[in-house]
Design a protein around this motif. Structure first.
Motif, PDB file in Angstrom:
ATOM      1  N   PHE A 153       0.861  -1.173   0.000  1.00  0.00           N
ATOM      2  CA  PHE A 153       0.000   0.000   0.000  1.00  0.00           C
ATOM      3  C   PHE A 153       0.906   1.234   0.000  1.00  0.00           C
ATOM      4  N   PRO A 154       0.539   2.308  -0.737  1.00  0.00           N
ATOM      5  CA  PRO A 154       1.425   3.481  -0.789  1.00  0.00           C
ATOM      6  C   PRO A 154       1.857   3.958   0.598  1.00  0.00           C
ATOM      7  N   HIS A 155       3.137   4.149   0.752  1.00  0.00           N
ATOM      8  CA  HIS A 155       3.786   4.647   1.971  1.00  0.00           C
ATOM      9  C   HIS A 155       3.767   3.637   3.115  1.00  0.00           C
ATOM     10  N   GLU A 156       3.315   2.425   2.852  1.00  0.00           N
ATOM     11  CA  GLU A 156       3.310   1.384   3.870  1.00  0.00           C
ATOM     12  C   GLU A 156       4.721   0.854   4.098  1.00  0.00           C
ATOM     13  N   ALA A 157       5.551   0.938   3.060  1.00  0.00           N
ATOM     14  CA  ALA A 157       6.904   0.404   3.151  1.00  0.00           C
ATOM     15  C   ALA A 157       7.885   1.387   2.537  1.00  0.00           C
ATOM     16  N   THR A 158       9.078   1.448   3.112  1.00  0.00           N
ATOM     17  CA  THR A 158      10.108   2.370   2.646  1.00  0.00           C
ATOM     18  C   THR A 158      11.429   1.613   2.532  1.00  0.00           C
ATOM     19  N   PRO A 159      12.122   1.748   1.401  1.00  0.00           N
ATOM     20  CA  PRO A 159      13.441   1.099   1.315  1.00  0.00           C
ATOM     21  C   PRO A 159      14.422   1.784   2.258  1.00  0.00           C
ATOM     22  N   SER A 160      15.233   0.986   2.923  1.00  0.00           N
ATOM     23  CA  SER A 160      16.205   1.539   3.864  1.00  0.00           C
ATOM     24  C   SER A 160      17.351   2.217   3.118  1.00  0.00           C
ATOM     25  N   ASP A 161      18.070   3.075   3.831  1.00  0.00           N
ATOM     26  CA  ASP A 161      19.259   3.700   3.254  1.00  0.00           C
ATOM     27  C   ASP A 161      20.259   2.630   2.807  1.00  0.00           C
ATOM     28  N   GLU A 162      20.311   1.540   3.579  1.00  0.00           N
ATOM     29  CA  GLU A 162      21.254   0.473   3.237  1.00  0.00           C
ATOM     30  C   GLU A 162      20.899  -0.159   1.894  1.00  0.00           C
ATOM     31  N   LEU A 163      19.610  -0.405   1.682  1.00  0.00           N
ATOM     32  CA  LEU A 163      19.207  -1.001   0.403  1.00  0.00           C
ATOM     33  C   LEU A 163      19.509  -0.058  -0.758  1.00  0.00           C
ATOM     34  N   LEU A 164      19.198   1.226  -0.575  1.00  0.00           N
ATOM     35  CA  LEU A 164      19.480   2.202  -1.639  1.00  0.00           C
ATOM     36  C   LEU A 164      20.980   2.309  -1.894  1.00  0.00           C
ATOM     37  N   ALA A 165      21.782   2.183  -0.826  1.00  0.00           N
ATOM     38  CA  ALA A 165      23.239   2.226  -0.991  1.00  0.00           C
ATOM     39  C   ALA A 165      23.749   0.995  -1.736  1.00  0.00           C
ATOM     40  N   GLN A 166      23.146  -0.158  -1.454  1.00  0.00           N
ATOM     41  CA  GLN A 166      23.536  -1.389  -2.157  1.00  0.00           C
ATOM     42  C   GLN A 166      23.238  -1.271  -3.651  1.00  0.00           C
ATOM     43  N   LEU A 167      22.070  -0.709  -3.955  1.00  0.00           N
ATOM     44  CA  LEU A 167      21.693  -0.562  -5.367  1.00  0.00           C
ATOM     45  C   LEU A 167      22.618   0.422  -6.068  1.00  0.00           C
ATOM     46  N   ARG A 168      22.980   1.484  -5.339  1.00  0.00           N
ATOM     47  CA  ARG A 168      23.892   2.467  -5.917  1.00  0.00           C
ATOM     48  C   ARG A 168      25.269   1.848  -6.157  1.00  0.00           C
TER      49      ARG A 168
END
Ligand SMILES: [Zn+2]
Length: 196
Positions: free
Chosen positions: A167-182
């Protein structure tokens, strides 16, 4: 359960979509899958006879540390229903596509930040080709639709990582996940929500 529960059985709950900030970027899917597997964001591939390459996955052991769920009534099924939580990498598209839904709010002009309420009608041709330039009705500047500010209510991209059902805004990717993708793609990533 309140009416919202009934609504969610008949309407698409929503999805969390991660994509490079540069909507034209096309990071390699195999490298992304390897990184997501290594950090245990994703688990086993889900069989899908329509897609020879496994691109749909169960959530991994560290999924809930890499994606934060909020709210008191979160009920995340992980198996046993057609809408259980899973991660999906759609095929790369040749050009960026705009992903919008009933949750999408009017985008803001990248120059004057005005909201164009009638964007679906006004930008009709560019909605299907977000590389096309559209003119802001307020400041008259020209910018490709993919440069407009969609916030977390929509966005453009070629390479997506999709998490269903969220559901919108129910879940947020962590900084760690975004850093891994980067780290694996060499690109900063963003995220948004889409309800069909
Ligand atoms: Zn403007």
């Amino acid at each position: 359960m309140p009416n919202s529960a009934a609504l969610r059985t008949t309407n698409h709950t929503g999805r969390l979509i991660l994509t490079p900030c540069d909507a034209t970027a096309a990071p390699d899917s195999a490298a992304l899958i390897a990184a997501l597997t290594h950090c245990q964001c994703i688990g086993a591939p889900l069989s899908n006879s329509m897609i020879p390459e496994p691109r749909k996955f169960t959530i991994g052991a560290q999924f809930f540390t890499l994606v934060s769920f909020t709210g008191c009534a979160v009920n995340i099924a992980t198996a046993g229903s057609s809408s259980f939580c899973h991660v999906y990498l759609p095929p790369l598209t040749a050009t960026p596509i705009l992903y919008s839904g009933r949750n999408t709010r009017p985008p803001r002009c990248p120059y004057c930040r005005c909201r164009v309420v009638d964007w679906r009608e006004r930008f009709h041709s560019a909605v299907n080709s977000p590389l096309l330039t559209v003119q802001c009705p307020q400041c008259a500047m020209l910018a490709p639709l993919l440069q407009w500010e969609w916030k977390q209510h929509g966005g453009c991209g070629r390479r997506l990582i999709v998490i269903e059902e969220v559901f919108p805004h129910e879940a947020t990717p962590s900084d760690e996940l975004l850093a891994q993708l980067r780290a694996v793609s060499g690109e900063p990533w963003r995220y948004f929500y889409m309800q069909e």
